[in-house]
Design an enzyme around this catalytic site. Structure first.
Site, PDB file in Angstrom:
ATOM      1  N   ASP A  40       0.706  -1.387   0.096  1.00  0.00           N
ATOM      2  CA  ASP A  40      -0.015  -0.060   0.100  1.00  0.00           C
ATOM      3  C   ASP A  40       0.840   1.144  -0.028  1.00  0.00           C
ATOM      4  OD1 ASP A  40      -2.416   1.324  -0.131  1.00  0.00           O
ATOM      5  OD2 ASP A  40      -2.623   1.194   2.144  1.00  0.00           O
ATOM      6  N   GLY A  41       0.405   2.310  -0.681  1.00  0.00           N
ATOM      7  CA  GLY A  41       0.980   3.501  -0.553  1.00  0.00           C
ATOM      8  C   GLY A  41       1.588   4.182  -1.744  1.00  0.00           C
ATOM      9  N   GLY A  43      -0.092   5.284  -4.198  1.00  0.00           N
ATOM     10  CA  GLY A  43      -0.674   6.743  -4.688  1.00  0.00           C
ATOM     11  C   GLY A  43      -0.239   7.988  -3.882  1.00  0.00           C
ATOM     12  N   ARG A  44       0.068   7.500  -2.597  1.00  0.00           N
ATOM     13  CA  ARG A  44       0.443   8.465  -1.750  1.00  0.00           C
ATOM     14  C   ARG A  44       1.947   8.944  -2.254  1.00  0.00           C
ATOM     15  NH1 ARG A  44      -1.597   5.708   3.643  1.00  0.00           N
ATOM     16  NH2 ARG A  44      -2.276   4.354   2.137  1.00  0.00           N
ATOM     17  N   TRP A  45       2.776   7.758  -2.490  1.00  0.00           N
ATOM     18  CA  TRP A  45       4.103   8.048  -2.827  1.00  0.00           C
ATOM     19  C   TRP A  45       4.361   9.326  -4.136  1.00  0.00           C
ATOM     20  CZ3 TRP A  45       7.260   7.770  -7.231  1.00  0.00           C
ATOM     21  CH2 TRP A  45       8.581   7.590  -7.204  1.00  0.00           C
ATOM     22  N   ARG A  53      -0.818   8.815 -10.290  1.00  0.00           N
ATOM     23  CA  ARG A  53      -0.973   7.402  -9.145  1.00  0.00           C
ATOM     24  C   ARG A  53      -0.009   6.419  -9.850  1.00  0.00           C
ATOM     25  NH1 ARG A  53      -4.116   7.228  -5.080  1.00  0.00           N
ATOM     26  NH2 ARG A  53      -4.511   5.134  -5.457  1.00  0.00           N
ATOM     27  N   HIS A  57       2.791   3.190  -8.802  1.00  0.00           N
ATOM     28  CA  HIS A  57       2.618   1.539  -8.998  1.00  0.00           C
ATOM     29  C   HIS A  57       3.823   1.242  -9.809  1.00  0.00           C
ATOM     30  CE1 HIS A  57      -1.182   1.902  -7.397  1.00  0.00           C
ATOM     31  NE2 HIS A  57      -1.926   2.511  -8.480  1.00  0.00           N
ATOM     32  N   SER A  85      -7.000  -5.911  -6.080  1.00  0.00           N
ATOM     33  CA  SER A  85      -8.059  -6.658  -5.264  1.00  0.00           C
ATOM     34  C   SER A  85      -9.210  -6.244  -6.114  1.00  0.00           C
ATOM     35  CB  SER A  85      -8.265  -5.921  -3.896  1.00  0.00           C
ATOM     36  OG  SER A  85      -8.899  -4.543  -4.415  1.00  0.00           O
ATOM     37  N   LEU A 151      11.863 -20.406  -4.599  1.00  0.00           N
ATOM     38  CA  LEU A 151      10.777 -19.734  -4.012  1.00  0.00           C
ATOM     39  C   LEU A 151       9.636 -19.831  -4.811  1.00  0.00           C
ATOM     40  CD1 LEU A 151      10.052 -17.093  -2.091  1.00  0.00           C
ATOM     41  CD2 LEU A 151      10.753 -15.751  -4.128  1.00  0.00           C
ATOM     42  N   ARG A 204       2.003  -4.937   6.168  1.00  0.00           N
ATOM     43  CA  ARG A 204       1.571  -4.051   5.288  1.00  0.00           C
ATOM     44  C   ARG A 204       2.078  -2.790   5.288  1.00  0.00           C
ATOM     45  NH1 ARG A 204      -4.933  -3.041   4.510  1.00  0.00           N
ATOM     46  NH2 ARG A 204      -4.525  -0.940   3.198  1.00  0.00           N
ATOM     47  N   ARG A 210      -5.377  -2.460   8.791  1.00  0.00           N
ATOM     48  CA  ARG A 210      -6.479  -3.473   8.510  1.00  0.00           C
ATOM     49  C   ARG A 210      -5.951  -4.256   7.631  1.00  0.00           C
ATOM     50  NH1 ARG A 210      -8.503   1.786   6.487  1.00  0.00           N
ATOM     51  NH2 ARG A 210      -7.547   2.361   4.684  1.00  0.00           N
TER      52      ARG A 210
HETATM   53  C1  FPP Z   1      -1.987   0.008  -3.397  1.00  0.00           C
HETATM   54  O1  FPP Z   1      -1.555   1.358  -3.394  1.00  0.00           O
HETATM   55  C2  FPP Z   1      -1.307  -0.695  -4.572  1.00  0.00           C
HETATM   56  C3  FPP Z   1      -1.785  -1.205  -5.472  1.00  0.00           C
HETATM   57  C4  FPP Z   1      -3.561  -1.279  -5.464  1.00  0.00           C
HETATM   58  C5  FPP Z   1      -1.330  -2.006  -6.588  1.00  0.00           C
HETATM   59  C6  FPP Z   1       0.022  -2.410  -6.302  1.00  0.00           C
HETATM   60  C7  FPP Z   1       0.595  -3.002  -7.441  1.00  0.00           C
HETATM   61  C8  FPP Z   1       2.064  -2.890  -7.699  1.00  0.00           C
HETATM   62  C9  FPP Z   1       3.002  -2.533  -6.487  1.00  0.00           C
HETATM   63  C10 FPP Z   1       2.647  -2.811  -8.923  1.00  0.00           C
HETATM   64  C11 FPP Z   1       3.432  -3.839  -9.442  1.00  0.00           C
HETATM   65  C12 FPP Z   1       3.276  -5.189  -8.844  1.00  0.00           C
HETATM   66  C13 FPP Z   1       3.059  -6.325  -9.298  1.00  0.00           C
HETATM   67  C14 FPP Z   1       3.371  -7.635  -8.718  1.00  0.00           C
HETATM   68  C15 FPP Z   1       3.061  -6.589 -10.860  1.00  0.00           C
HETATM   69  P1  FPP Z   1      -2.709   2.467  -3.454  1.00  0.00           P
HETATM   70  O2  FPP Z   1      -2.850   2.731  -4.779  1.00  0.00           O
HETATM   71  O3  FPP Z   1      -3.703   2.206  -2.832  1.00  0.00           O
HETATM   72  O4  FPP Z   1      -1.809   3.613  -2.519  1.00  0.00           O
HETATM   73  P2  FPP Z   1      -2.657   4.632  -1.602  1.00  0.00           P
HETATM   74  O5  FPP Z   1      -3.372   4.067  -0.579  1.00  0.00           O
HETATM   75  O6  FPP Z   1      -1.353   5.636  -1.264  1.00  0.00           O
HETATM   76  O7  FPP Z   1      -3.549   5.530  -2.626  1.00  0.00           O
END
Ligand code: FPP
Length: 259
Positions: A40-41, A43-45, A53, A57, A85, A151, A204, A210
């Protein structure tokens, strides 16, 4: 009532040092067999850098590489990453499309190297609802790496823990299993993770406390580690700190600790 110091819940100080020093502190035969990660994070990054956003990713992909590399080097048996998800479909169209093509691109780019490193790829989730080209790429990756014994890397894509349990119940019913014969192992064996060990550690990033519909059945006794660090900034050092924290825990599985 005062709590004896040994029972106090204050967290022990975080381990410090270079990556090599942190790795040296790990007890190799007490590593978690299976580590699950909520990434997670992103989007914030990106927002902190005034970027779209999807840039977060893309940066998150580099963290995936680091984490997989470290787990492979440490000899961890299994890692499960929450990549998309079922709830993520409700995000803006451009972000959903960007994530679909990122996951497809990552699978295309990374699978040959994963195969060389003896990594086995599995996908958890309702794959049939994904774009055809993504399904094809993921199927190719799973097929190529099917016999690998290093792995085990699980990607949860279009995954929801509740939907997984619904799918398991449907399977049990359609297999005609008598209700009196249904026990916990019947359900475990009908999940996407049939035959795989449950996570020992759930990490997380980005601070939310959560579990967000991730591996609901399987994390019953997982140890939790939440860090404020945003996923794109999550380093191998921080992964080691999570593992060191895990190694300090006393796992009770609902029982008591012997004196
Ligand atoms: C949640 O951060 C992250 C996701 C919904 C996507 C995770 C995907 C990757 C890390 C991309 C590459 C991975 C693979 C395995 C191909 P968020 O967007 O909810 O962040 P925020 O809460 O800061 O908005």
């Amino acid at each position: 009532m005062s709590v004896p110091p040994s029972e106090a819940s204050a967290s022990p100080p975080e381990a410090s040092g270079t990556l090599d020093e942190l790795v040296a502190q790990l007890i190799p035969d007490r590593l978690p067999r299976h580590i699950a990660l909520i990434m997670d994070g992103n989007g914030r990054w990106a927002r902190l850098r005034s970027q779209p956003r999807i840039a977060g990713h893309h940066q998150g992909h580099l963290t995936v590489r680091r984490v997989v590399e470290l787990c492979r080097d440490l000899g961890v048996e299994m890692v499960t990453l929450y990549a998309f998800s079922s709830e993520n479909w409700s995000r803006p169209d451009d972000e959903v499309e960007g994530l679909m093509s990122l996951i497809e691109g990552v699978a295309r780019l990374e699978t040959p190297g994963l195969h060389e490193d003896d990594v086995r790829l599995r996908i958890l989730g309702r794959m049939h609802e994904l774009p055809d080209s993504l399904q094809d790429e993921l199927n190719r990756g799973m097929e190529l790496t099917r016999s690998n014994t290093g792995l085990a890397l699980n990607l949860a894509v279009n995954y929801s823990g509740r939907a997984e349990i619904v799918d398991a119940v449907r399977k049990i019913v359609s297999d005609g299993i008598d209700s009196s014969l249904v026990d916990e192992s019947t359900i475990s064996d009908a999940l996407y993770t049939a035959g795989l060990p449950d996570p020992d550690l759930l990490i997380r990033t980005a601070g939310e406390m959560r579990v967000s519909n991730f591996l609901l059945w399987q994390i019953a006794y997982a140890e939790l580690y939440v860090t404020e660090t945003l996923w794109p900034d999550f380093s191998k050092e921080e992964m080691c700190r999570a593992l060191l924290s895990y190694q300090k825990r006393v796992r009770r599985f609902g029982g008591v600790v012997s004196p």
